[in-house]
Design an enzyme around this catalytic site. Structure first.
Site, mmCIF file in Angstrom:
data_model
loop_
_atom_site.group_PDB
_atom_site.id
_atom_site.type_symbol
_atom_site.label_atom_id
_atom_site.label_comp_id
_atom_site.label_asym_id
_atom_site.label_seq_id
_atom_site.Cartn_x
_atom_site.Cartn_y
_atom_site.Cartn_z
ATOM 1 N N LYS A 46 21.895 46.706 29.652
ATOM 2 C CA LYS A 46 23.044 46.759 28.745
ATOM 3 C C LYS A 46 22.614 46.401 27.324
ATOM 4 O O LYS A 46 21.636 45.680 27.146
ATOM 5 C CB LYS A 46 24.100 45.731 29.189
ATOM 6 C CG LYS A 46 24.852 46.073 30.448
ATOM 7 C CD LYS A 46 25.880 44.983 30.748
ATOM 8 C CE LYS A 46 26.618 45.276 32.051
ATOM 9 N NZ LYS A 46 27.454 46.476 31.995
ATOM 10 N N ARG A 76 29.410 48.465 42.874
ATOM 11 C CA ARG A 76 29.737 49.312 44.032
ATOM 12 C C ARG A 76 28.650 49.206 45.107
ATOM 13 O O ARG A 76 28.935 49.376 46.286
ATOM 14 C CB ARG A 76 29.961 50.759 43.564
ATOM 15 C CG ARG A 76 28.780 51.388 42.889
ATOM 16 C CD ARG A 76 29.169 52.589 42.037
ATOM 17 N NE ARG A 76 29.861 52.181 40.798
ATOM 18 C CZ ARG A 76 30.315 53.027 39.882
ATOM 19 N NH1 ARG A 76 30.179 54.342 40.045
ATOM 20 N NH2 ARG A 76 30.930 52.576 38.798
#
Ligand code: BES
Ligand code: MN
Ligand code: ZN
Length: 502
Positions: A281, A355
């Site tokens: 990120k 996920r």
């Protein structure tokens, strides 16, 4: 937060601060006439309202120092439009009052009383009133100073709230107050855990906190470490965990209040820091990624409430927990891993790690034969684009359960808005090499995340809550301190209590 119940007339309540919630209007409601006379000064409250200085809008408040009477301060708090007053509006007003009380400092008030003007009640039941006021007080009063050696501007904490109601309502209001105490405590625990920095709140720390809850309330507890995860073949969770030296944990808490009935399962994303992995990120605001365990905090907070309330129902909490870091051992874009369910996953983006850890939890949960599975996860930045910070994105495989969750969210003041899991969107996850890929590209990011999880929610009703937009605030808001919101605790608690018939 301690709470008490008061049934005395408003003018007779002795308190450092009496908060009165009013709906929008241009005249003082009649029920406040006696209080206004006791306050002296020829009707200070009536003037505050008639002058238009206080309009009763949502989040508005006005502090008055009365010249007489038993309350040292009177705080008028706005509820918004009278016809729209609900328990959630009352909860929010109580939170605004608690936050204002906390902010007084100086000869600060460490407790306050909260009343809703009878004209503004809009048929909110006494039980809901008691619960909402206590929950709101816990929300607004919460602060985190633990890691400061000497806070710059130390203020006494708000320790107690007195719920004001009419004498015939006392029994019902007290029952609601008891629920509010428990849910408020769970909410505060969740925020405490969220606020802890990543170097304190690690997967083992979460497991430790789960152990404390289990010991305090007699929950069943199972904690899997890296070796146990390998034995369980949780390949997707392990793929995320392989990039960090920090030990992963898979935490299972079991509350039994419902005999042999199938449990409600609550699953919380417990990424204790999300740097993105190899798909790293940007540095800007990356520190906020300590909040990537907010789903896990919601589950632990709910168990705090369960332990206190002991509803007649079984609840299983599951927390897959790891850090997501880049390193020489980290999983790489293009790698293919095998999940616990057996489906293979091509990892396109290592930053879509939530996920991956959740899909193994959704597979593991089958052994409990759950009646319903709810997961809460700070899953996608895209949910902020879709819904901003005002609503949880909700998806699932069962319309009735989605409806039930949305109703719970409405009662809890944690609103959910549905996004569609139409077949069209399944295309987003098609992989050339594996059963699916973990990221679908730019469009419909929240739905792609939901669809990925749906591939693993087989054989039970399931709802996914994307809380990335609601788990924390980036600035100060009128009803709570900046930072963690404890989202999910009240929604989960409402859902469970309703199912338990409590
Ligand atoms: N933890 C983030 C999501 C997030 C974003 C939470 C902003 C709170 C605030 C999640 O793991 C993530 O990085 N999601 C990616 C998914 C993408 C790579 C498909 C995202 O949203 O960019
Ligand atoms: Mn991520
Ligand atoms: Zn994440």
């Amino acid at each position: 937060m301690k709470s008490t119940l008061v049934t005395a007339p408003l003018a007779q309540i002795e308190t450092p601060l009496l908060a009165i919630a009013l709906a929008q209007g241009s005249t003082l409601p009649k029920s406040l006439g006696e209080l206004d006379r006791a306050a002296g000064g020829g009707g200070v409250l009536a003037r505050a309202v008639a002058s238009g200085d206080f309009k009763g809008k949502r989040d508005e408040s006005l502090l008055v120092y009365p010249g007489g009477g038993k309350a040292q301060r009177i705080l008028l708090v706005g509820l918004g439009k009278g016809a729209e007053v609900t328990r959630s509006a009352i909860r929010r007003a109580a939170a605004v009052a608690a936050k204002r009380t906390r902010g007084l400092g100086g000869a600060g008030a460490t407790q306050f009383a909260f009343a809703v003007a009878s004209e503004a009640r809009n048929q909110v039941a006494p039980r809901d009133l008691g619960q909402a006021i206590v929950e709101g007080a816990a929300q607004g009063a919460w602060v985190f100073t633990e890691l400061k050696a000497a806070p710059e501007d130390p203020k006494p904490e708000v320790e107690a709230v007195a719920v004001v109601c009419d004498p015939p309502e006392a029994t019902e209001a007290a029952a609601g107050q008891k629920v509010g105490d428990a849910v408020g405590a769970g909410h505060q625990l969740a925020r405490y855990l969220q606020m802890q920095p990543g170097n304190v709140c690690t997967p083992s720390y979460l497991a430790q906190r789960a152990k404390q809850l289990a010991e305090a309330y007699g929950f069943g507890l199972t904690v899997l470490d890296r070796a146990a995860l390998q034995r369980e073949a949780m390949g997707a969770l392990l793929a995320v965990a392989q990039g960090t030296a920090e030990e992963p944990r898979f935490i299972v808490l079991e509350y039994r209040g419902g005999g042999e009935a199938p449990p409600v399962a609550l699953v919380g994303k417990g990424v204790t820091f999300d740097a993105g992995g190899i798909s790293i990120k940007p540095a800007q605001n990356m520190e906020d990624m300590k909040f990537d365990m907010s789903g896990a905090a919601a589950v632990l907070g709910t168990f705090e409430a369960l332990g206190r309330l002991k509803p007649k129902l079984n609840v299983t909490g599951l927390i897959p927990s790891t850090e997501n870091l880049p390193s020489g051992t980290a999983v790489k874009p293009g790698d293919v891993v095998k999940s616990h369910l057996g489906k293979t996953i091509e990892i396109i983006n290592t930053d879509a790690e939530g996920r991956l850890i959740l899909c193994d939890a959704l597979s593991y949960v089958r052994r409990f034969k759950p009646a319903a599975v709810l997961d809460a996860a700070t899953l996608t930045g895209a949910v902020v684009v879709a819904l901003g910070h005002a609503a949880i994105g909700v998806m699932g495989n069962d319309e009735a359960l989605i409806g039930e969750v949305r109703d719970a969210g409405e009662r809890a003041g944690e609103r959910c808005w549905p996004l569609p899991l139409w077949d069209d969107y399944r295309e987003l996850l098609k992989s050339d090499i594996a059963d699916m890929k973990n990221s679908g590209g730019r469009g419909a990011g929240t739905i792609a995340g939901g669809w990925f999880l749906r591939e693993f929610a087989n054989g039970f009703p399931w709802v996914h809550l994307d809380i990335a937009g609601t788990a924390y605030t980036e600035g100060e808001v009128p009803h709570q301190a900046k930072g963690p919101t404890g989202i999910g605790v009240r929604l989960f608690s409402e859902f469970i209590l309703k199912r338990a018939g409590a």
